[in-house]
Design an enzyme around this catalytic site. Structure first.
Site, short mmCIF file in Angstrom:
data_model
loop_
_atom_site.label_atom_id
_atom_site.label_comp_id
_atom_site.label_asym_id
_atom_site.label_seq_id
_atom_site.Cartn_x
_atom_site.Cartn_y
_atom_site.Cartn_z
N GLU A 1 0.82 -1.21 0.00
CA GLU A 1 0.00 0.00 0.00
C GLU A 1 0.85 1.27 0.00
O GLU A 1 1.98 1.28 0.48
CB GLU A 1 -0.91 0.00 1.24
CG GLU A 1 -2.03 -1.02 1.13
CD GLU A 1 -2.83 -1.16 2.41
OE1 GLU A 1 -4.06 -1.02 2.35
OE2 GLU A 1 -2.24 -1.42 3.48
N CYS B 1 3.35 8.39 1.15
CA CYS B 1 3.96 7.47 2.10
C CYS B 1 4.07 6.13 1.38
O CYS B 1 3.04 5.57 0.96
CB CYS B 1 3.06 7.37 3.33
SG CYS B 1 3.59 6.12 4.51
N CYS C 1 6.80 -7.22 7.15
CA CYS C 1 7.89 -6.66 7.96
C CYS C 1 8.25 -7.69 9.01
O CYS C 1 7.39 -8.42 9.49
CB CYS C 1 7.41 -5.37 8.62
SG CYS C 1 8.66 -4.56 9.64
N CYS D 1 7.01 -5.02 15.90
CA CYS D 1 6.54 -4.03 16.88
C CYS D 1 5.12 -4.38 17.35
O CYS D 1 4.26 -4.74 16.54
CB CYS D 1 6.56 -2.63 16.27
SG CYS D 1 8.22 -2.08 15.84
N CYS E 1 1.92 -2.50 15.68
CA CYS E 1 1.86 -2.22 14.24
C CYS E 1 1.25 -3.39 13.47
O CYS E 1 1.58 -4.55 13.70
CB CYS E 1 3.28 -1.95 13.74
SG CYS E 1 3.34 -1.58 11.98
N CYS F 1 -0.75 5.67 10.27
CA CYS F 1 0.45 4.92 10.62
C CYS F 1 0.12 3.60 11.30
O CYS F 1 -0.68 3.56 12.22
CB CYS F 1 1.30 5.71 11.61
SG CYS F 1 2.31 6.90 10.81
N1 SAH Z 1 9.66 0.46 9.90
C1 SAH Z 1 9.75 1.89 9.95
C2 SAH Z 1 8.75 2.63 9.08
C3 SAH Z 1 7.33 2.13 9.05
S1 SAH Z 1 6.21 2.53 10.32
C4 SAH Z 1 9.69 2.37 11.37
O1 SAH Z 1 9.49 1.56 12.25
O2 SAH Z 1 9.92 3.55 11.60
C5 SAH Z 1 5.99 4.28 10.36
C6 SAH Z 1 5.71 4.79 11.76
O3 SAH Z 1 4.41 4.38 12.23
C7 SAH Z 1 6.69 4.28 12.78
O4 SAH Z 1 7.06 5.31 13.65
C8 SAH Z 1 5.87 3.25 13.52
O5 SAH Z 1 6.40 2.94 14.78
C9 SAH Z 1 4.53 3.94 13.56
N2 SAH Z 1 3.41 3.06 13.91
C10 SAH Z 1 3.26 1.75 13.68
N3 SAH Z 1 2.08 1.30 14.15
C11 SAH Z 1 1.46 2.37 14.70
C12 SAH Z 1 0.18 2.57 15.32
N4 SAH Z 1 -0.67 1.58 15.49
N5 SAH Z 1 -0.13 3.82 15.74
C13 SAH Z 1 0.73 4.85 15.54
N6 SAH Z 1 1.93 4.74 14.95
C14 SAH Z 1 2.30 3.49 14.54
#
Ligand code: SAH
Length: 353
Positions: A95, A108, A115, A119, A122, A336
């Site tokens: 996406e 974006c 991935c 985390c 996410c 995000c």
């Molecule tokens: N892998 C990279 C980029 C992708 S995620 C990274 O970790 O930075 C982009 C951003 O969205 C990151 O800061 C990630 O931690 C955040 N993110 C992921 N899941 C989220 C959620 N449920 N709510 C808010 N931010 C989130």
């Protein structure tokens, strides 16, 4: 030559195309013409009208031009944010999200299918990593979103599905292609790369001295909290990633932006705010607070407005540069951490929605 044995010409730089053309006994100037055509969105060599027909045929025997298919396009009724689900040539999908701001349109983009960083908050990591994207597949997200939406893309953030620094070489190549004057010509200062904190790769990126903005997803200032939500912290604890960030600034002169998703009762207390201020005091860094977005499968909740306000105030009082990120595309799950491959299942189940 069988289709799957051909070379993806769109992942090659003009210099690499030139070298291949020279081997074919062709003049060097054709490389520039071909590169320009590729970046205008042509889908075949026959469409390159200033290239001799015989050469076009020869090229299509050796090379292919990857073109993504739009599987699904959703437009937010609230703010016009557009989410694209692209089908790649092997059937996988990723996406991208196009957001409109007063200063221009930002896309974006995804850097991997899935991935493997794990985390806890996410959605993109739920199915694990399927594969890395090639440079052309990242360029195509920008190019075809611009062509389809009619919105000139001025900024790129590598914050979609995937961990960009876990696909290091392809991402570096993508940056050079997208930045090329004969390509989409997007300046490095208009590009942000976000990482969960692969410290060694941050060190390596610093050596390239690119003028892009590096965002680091910190999300906690101490190891006991960060260990709970980000498995990467076991390998690169807070002090290690911060050291890499400080070194990165020394090498490039570019200040780091730290992302911090506010999670109710997990990382949003006064104690956390003060520890964060301790870590960043005097560095001139910027902290971007994001209220955690809901992800169905995750039990975590966003912080309350009160906790967000108090956290922000503590950082401000302590002299830390802080902003709270605006949510765009909330009605189309474009925020995000909400991007994920499963959309394709939903899409196939309800083609009309
Ligand atoms: N892998 C990279 C980029 C992708 S995620 C990274 O970790 O930075 C982009 C951003 O969205 C990151 O800061 C990630 O931690 C955040 N993110 C992921 N899941 C989220 C959620 N449920 N709510 C808010 N931010 C989130």
């Amino acid at each position: 030559m069988a289709e799957n044995m051909k070379t993806d010409i769109k992942s090659l730089s003009p210099e690499e195309i030139k070298a291949r053309l020279e081997e074919m006994g062709q003049p060097a100037f054709r490389a520039k013409q071909i590169f320009k055509w590729l970046n205008s969105g042509v889908q075949s060599f026959e469409e390159m009208t200033n290239i001799p027909k015989a050469l076009a045929r020869e090229l299509s025997d050796i090379f292919y031009i990857p073109v993504p298919k739009i599987l699904r396009k959703q437009v937010s009724k609230i703010d016009g944010t557009i989410k694209y689900l692209w089908q790649l040539e092997d059937g996988n999908s990723v996406e991208s999200v196009v957001m409109s701001y007063a200063h221009g349109n930002t896309i974006c983009i995804s850097t991997q299918v899935g991935c493997r960083m794990g985390c806890a908050f996410c959605a993109s990591t739920i199915g694990g990593l399927v594969r890395c994207l090639r440079p052309s597949e990242m360029v195509n997200q920008v190019l075809f979103a611009e062509l389809d939406s009619g919105k000139k893309i001025s900024n790129i953030v590598l914050m979609g599905i995937g961990e960009p620094l876990d696909n290091f070489d392809n991402v570096i190549k993508f940056l050079s292609l997208i930045n090329h004057p004969d390509g989409m010509n997007i300046g490095m200062r208009h590009i942000s790369l976000s990482t969960c904190g692969l410290a060694e790769k941050v060190d390596k990126l610093g050596d390239y001295n690119l003028q892009l903005t590096l965002s680091v997803s910190l999300h906690a200032p101490d190891n006991s909290t960060r260990d709970r939500i980000m498995p990467v912290n076991k390998k690169y604890p807070v002090e290690r990633i911060l050291q890499s960030c400080f070194d990165y600034f020394k090498k490039t002169g570019r200040r780091i932006s730290y992302e911090y998703a506010m999670i109710d009762g997990v990382n949003d207390t006064h104690r956390h705010a003060n520890m964060l201020a301790d870590c960043l005091a005097g560095t001139g860094s910027h902290v971007n607070l994001i209220l955690l977005n809901y992800v169905d499968e995750r039990s975590l909740k966003p912080s309350t407005p009160k906790a967000l306000k108090e956290f922000t105030d503590i950082l401000k009082t302590r002299g830390i540069n802080v902003t709270v990120r605006r949510r765009l595309g909330s009605d189309i799950d474009a925020s995000c951490g909400q991007l994920r491959r499963k959309t394709i299942d939903k899409c196939n189940a309800n083609p009309g929605d």
